[in-house]
Scaffold this motif. Structure first.
Motif, PDB file in Angstrom:
ATOM      1  N   ASP A 130       1.312  -1.442  -0.131  1.00 31.40           N
ATOM      2  CA  ASP A 130      -0.501   0.059   0.100  1.00 31.40           C
ATOM      3  C   ASP A 130       1.499   1.082  -0.045  1.00 31.40           C
ATOM      4  O   ASP A 130       0.479   2.468  -0.376  1.00 31.40           O
ATOM      5  CB  ASP A 130      -0.744  -0.039   0.916  1.00 31.40           C
ATOM      6  N   ALA A 131       1.675   1.047   0.281  1.00 26.74           N
ATOM      7  CA  ALA A 131       2.798   2.224   0.552  1.00 26.74           C
ATOM      8  C   ALA A 131       3.503   2.891  -0.523  1.00 26.74           C
ATOM      9  O   ALA A 131       3.987   3.390  -0.997  1.00 26.74           O
ATOM     10  CB  ALA A 131       3.744   2.063   1.827  1.00 26.74           C
ATOM     11  N   ALA A 132       4.560   1.039  -1.722  1.00 24.63           N
ATOM     12  CA  ALA A 132       4.688   0.867  -2.519  1.00 24.63           C
ATOM     13  C   ALA A 132       4.067   2.079  -3.729  1.00 24.63           C
ATOM     14  O   ALA A 132       4.495   2.335  -4.437  1.00 24.63           O
ATOM     15  CB  ALA A 132       5.627  -0.227  -2.799  1.00 24.63           C
ATOM     16  N   GLU A 133       2.469   1.262  -4.130  1.00 26.37           N
ATOM     17  CA  GLU A 133       1.896   2.060  -4.952  1.00 26.37           C
ATOM     18  C   GLU A 133       1.679   3.063  -5.327  1.00 26.37           C
ATOM     19  O   GLU A 133       2.265   3.832  -6.130  1.00 26.37           O
ATOM     20  CB  GLU A 133       0.517   1.249  -4.892  1.00 26.37           C
ATOM     21  N   PRO A 134       2.129   4.261  -4.375  1.00 27.10           N
ATOM     22  CA  PRO A 134       1.442   5.757  -5.118  1.00 27.10           C
ATOM     23  C   PRO A 134       2.899   6.237  -5.623  1.00 27.10           C
ATOM     24  O   PRO A 134       2.465   7.178  -6.163  1.00 27.10           O
ATOM     25  CB  PRO A 134       0.899   6.075  -3.994  1.00 27.10           C
ATOM     26  N   LEU A 135       3.854   5.615  -4.526  1.00 25.88           N
ATOM     27  CA  LEU A 135       4.885   6.091  -5.128  1.00 25.88           C
ATOM     28  C   LEU A 135       5.441   5.485  -6.123  1.00 25.88           C
ATOM     29  O   LEU A 135       6.201   6.080  -7.013  1.00 25.88           O
ATOM     30  CB  LEU A 135       6.133   5.729  -4.230  1.00 25.88           C
ATOM     31  N   HIS A 136       4.773   4.177  -7.011  1.00 31.81           N
ATOM     32  CA  HIS A 136       5.589   3.835  -8.368  1.00 31.81           C
ATOM     33  C   HIS A 136       4.954   4.541  -9.104  1.00 31.81           C
ATOM     34  O   HIS A 136       5.074   4.734  -9.907  1.00 31.81           O
ATOM     35  CB  HIS A 136       5.354   2.259  -8.512  1.00 31.81           C
ATOM     36  N   VAL A 137       3.162   4.855  -8.980  1.00 27.19           N
ATOM     37  CA  VAL A 137       2.761   5.839  -9.601  1.00 27.19           C
ATOM     38  C   VAL A 137       3.163   6.852 -10.221  1.00 27.19           C
ATOM     39  O   VAL A 137       3.183   7.216 -11.456  1.00 27.19           O
ATOM     40  CB  VAL A 137       1.133   6.027  -9.662  1.00 27.19           C
ATOM     41  N   GLU A 138       4.150   7.680  -9.050  1.00 27.77           N
ATOM     42  CA  GLU A 138       4.158   9.036  -9.451  1.00 27.77           C
ATOM     43  C   GLU A 138       5.343   8.948  -9.595  1.00 27.77           C
ATOM     44  O   GLU A 138       6.037   9.798 -10.645  1.00 27.77           O
ATOM     45  CB  GLU A 138       5.074   9.013  -7.311  1.00 27.77           C
ATOM     46  N   ALA A 139       5.858   8.263  -9.623  1.00 26.17           N
ATOM     47  CA  ALA A 139       7.813   7.842  -9.945  1.00 26.17           C
ATOM     48  C   ALA A 139       7.397   7.766 -11.982  1.00 26.17           C
ATOM     49  O   ALA A 139       7.806   8.295 -12.385  1.00 26.17           O
ATOM     50  CB  ALA A 139       8.452   6.850  -9.970  1.00 26.17           C
TER      51      ALA A 139
END
Length: 334
Positions: A130-139
């Motif tokens: 859950d923490a990783a997904e929005p960061l992957h999307v932002e990157a």
């Protein structure tokens, strides 16, 4: 593009045997400005003065001059820790890296996307999806703005987000992103990952040539004595295991284990994953004492790396429970 590994590899898991047995988590890819080995961002750099480098990075908390150089120094430390499978140790630095990058670069620099990608991969490796997904999307969105839709950096972020979807069981989304990534850059990393996905979906005939193509590329560079080559061997072995060719699976896993022992060390989570897989072969072949030894070795390493509360530890404990039940030790299995 041809068979070149433009965006090199990073991390990956390997779950347990029986119904959940497969070639594990797909690999994420790291920062395009670095040469990347399998479970990390560095091309097998070893720093005897790591403590000094950590001290230099920490000094930037109070010394804000030359922030760009300080960010680069902290990034190297975080990458080194990640490469060694020390994900918990890497996490605080990865969080700090993103904070400093936002402060220094604003919201439109490729370096910020690289820092966010590192943090996303660290959360991913720790199972904090859950923490990783929005960061992957932002990157991914940052790289689209900074590098263009058909850039290698965008392909890398598509690969990473696809790997996360895979681990969350969203196979349709994962396949779509892998195929889009391969249209931009047909590299060993994403070929390998798509093979992992097709394996998990039971599409063995489609998975096998992808693994062989990835091996062919990795044989050329970075070579057979590399963690990325060992990873694809590991997953090809898993495919043979699922196809009930246990002799071939054992042979490939033993080859992968030797490479991982030399390259990553015998306390690395990748080494533990191959130990676990060999234990699975011996379990299926009825060599229960041998299977138990391999599972115990895997469990010791996984507890050291991840702690007791982690999916990989639970998987190996489940495997040991299966061995105990097969031996008639039902109380111990519980």
């Amino acid at each position: 593009m041809g068979k070149r590994e433009h965006c090199r590899t990073s991390v990956l898991f390997f779950p347990t045997f029986v119904n959940r047995f497969g070639c594990g988590k797909a690999q994420c890819t790291g920062v395009p400005s670095f040469r990347i080995g399998h479970a990390g961002f560095l091309d097998r750099l070893v720093w005897p003065d790591l403590n000094r480098r950590l001290s230099v990075a920490k000094e930037t908390i109070v010394n804000r001059s030359n922030r760009a150089g300080q960010i680069a120094e902290l990034r190297k430390v975080v990458m080194w820790l990640y490469d060694k499978g020390r994900y918990h140790d890497a996490l605080p630095g990865a969080v700090q890296l993103v904070d400093w990058s936002r402060d220094s670069h604003g919201s439109s620099y490729p370096e910020l996307a690289d820092s966010i990608n590192i943090l996303a991969m660290t959360y991913h490796a720790l199972g904090q999806y859950d923490a990783a997904e929005p960061l992957h999307v932002e990157a991914l969105e940052l790289r689209r703005r900074c590098n263009g839709e058909r850039s290698c950096a965008v392909a890398m972020s598509m690969n990473n987000l696809a790997a996360l979807h895979f681990d969350c069981g969203k196979f349709g989304k994962s396949e779509e992103l892998y195929l889009r990534s391969l249209e931009i850059d047909r590299n060993a990393q994403t070929l390998h990952n798509l093979g992992v996905l097709y394996h998990a979906m039971g599409r063995f005939a489609e998975a096998k040539p992808l693994f062989h193509e990835a091996l062919e590329i990795r044989h050329e560079a970075p070579g057979e004595n590399s963690s990325s080559f060992a990873l694809t061997l590991n997953c090809l072995a898993a495919l043979y295991f699922r196809m009930s060719d246990y002799a071939q699976a054992e042979s490939l896993w033993r080859r992968a284990l030797k490479i991982r022992g030399r390259v990553s060390g015998r306390r690395h989570p990748d080494y533990a994953r191959t130990l676990n897989n060999l234990g699975a072969v011996y379990y299926i072949l009825g060599e229960l004492a041998r299977a138990e030894r391999f599972f115990m070795r895997a469990l010791r390493i996984r507890r050291q790396v991840f702690g007791d509360i982690h999916g990989e530890c639970a998987q190996t404990l489940d495997n040991l429970g299966s061995v105990s039940r097969a031996k008639g030790r039902f109380k111990k299995a519980l």
